[in-house]
Design a protein around this motif. Sequence first.
Motif, short mmCIF file in Angstrom:
data_model
loop_
_atom_site.label_atom_id
_atom_site.label_comp_id
_atom_site.label_asym_id
_atom_site.label_seq_id
_atom_site.Cartn_x
_atom_site.Cartn_y
_atom_site.Cartn_z
N LEU A 103 0.83 -1.21 0.00
CA LEU A 103 0.00 0.00 0.00
C LEU A 103 0.86 1.26 0.00
N SER A 104 1.85 1.28 0.88
CA SER A 104 2.71 2.46 0.95
C SER A 104 3.61 2.56 -0.28
N SER A 105 4.06 1.41 -0.80
CA SER A 105 4.93 1.44 -1.98
C SER A 105 4.19 1.98 -3.20
N GLY A 106 2.93 1.59 -3.36
CA GLY A 106 2.14 2.12 -4.47
C GLY A 106 1.90 3.61 -4.33
N ALA A 107 1.57 4.05 -3.12
CA ALA A 107 1.36 5.47 -2.89
C ALA A 107 2.64 6.26 -3.10
N ALA A 108 3.76 5.70 -2.65
CA ALA A 108 5.05 6.37 -2.83
C ALA A 108 5.37 6.52 -4.32
N ALA A 109 5.11 5.47 -5.10
CA ALA A 109 5.38 5.54 -6.53
C ALA A 109 4.55 6.63 -7.19
N GLY A 110 3.27 6.74 -6.81
CA GLY A 110 2.43 7.79 -7.36
C GLY A 110 2.93 9.18 -7.01
N ALA A 111 3.32 9.37 -5.76
CA ALA A 111 3.80 10.67 -5.32
C ALA A 111 5.13 11.03 -5.98
#
Length: 341
Positions: A103-111
């Motif tokens: 979850l955090s990795s996906g959000a980090a990639a988007g940001a």
Amino acid sequence: MSKAEVRLLGLTLFLGAVILIALLVLSTIFGTTAIPVSEALKAVVLGLGLAEGDMSPLHRIVFELRLPRALFAAVIGAGLGVVGVVLQTTTRNDLADPFLFGLSSGAAAGAVFVITVTGDILGFWTLPLAAFSGGLIASGIVLALVHSLRTSAPEKLILAGLAVSFLFSAITNYLIFAGDSRAAHSVIFWMLGGLGLARWETFPLVCAGLLLVLTYVLYCNRSLDALLTGDLTATTLGVPVRKLRLRMFFVAALTTAMFVCVAGAIGFVGLMVPHIARGIVGPLHRHLVPTAAIVGAVLLTGSDILSRLLLAPQELPVGIVTTSIGSVFVFVLLFRTAKAR
């Protein structure tokens, strides 16, 4: 619920609320410039429109920066604590937390994609929307993998989450390496977690995340209690184990995405809080969930204050503080488990 249990839960929530209020006040008045409590209260009154008058720059610092930051820490900490309870129960893994499943990795990639490639094409909301979308995409891939395997076994869910986490971590690292090096500081601060994006405009988003996970988990508290006895026993009690596990994961993913998109990857809160809460009120979710919420709020609010104290006037990413505390917590947990055997 016996009278003793009611008293214990009530005492826990009362003491937690008192500590939380004290930390919120401290977080509001503490900073590069110390602000008296009377001035902080005046800023809140003026900001809410409860009194007439012009707000000074000092009052704006309190109402527009420090107060929302303190409230964000409390709400996000409470939400991550409850999400941690959900994931540890549904996966039967004591080390599960919101950031184990990509979850955090996906959000980090988007940001990071926004920071290094597109820029703020949508203004203030660009970064939160990109992070939110990345978190949802990551959780969608995990759910698709689990669905394709036609199983909701905890170990399969964890393996799918780890695979997606590694994938999006690789994408993030590539974007950092190939992108604008001048944005590296912003990227690192965001990936380590921080509350610098706390604004009143996004406060309803994190409140909605907390309300969603609290409401749904309390509604399903008996089914979650049944999961503690094992899948077979839960099934004989009429609990649709596979559907419940997938629904809970979806709610946890959606809630985490709401938090991560404004605060970055604040790790270990969802891992530590359920253990602390269970040690206070036991494993039953009717007691455990509100306790985890208040413990999570206290933990993240206190960690945010520490992040501003340790290298003052420079500010540490709050994720460094929670990760440091969490690593010590895991060591203690492992030693206690070893002694119990």
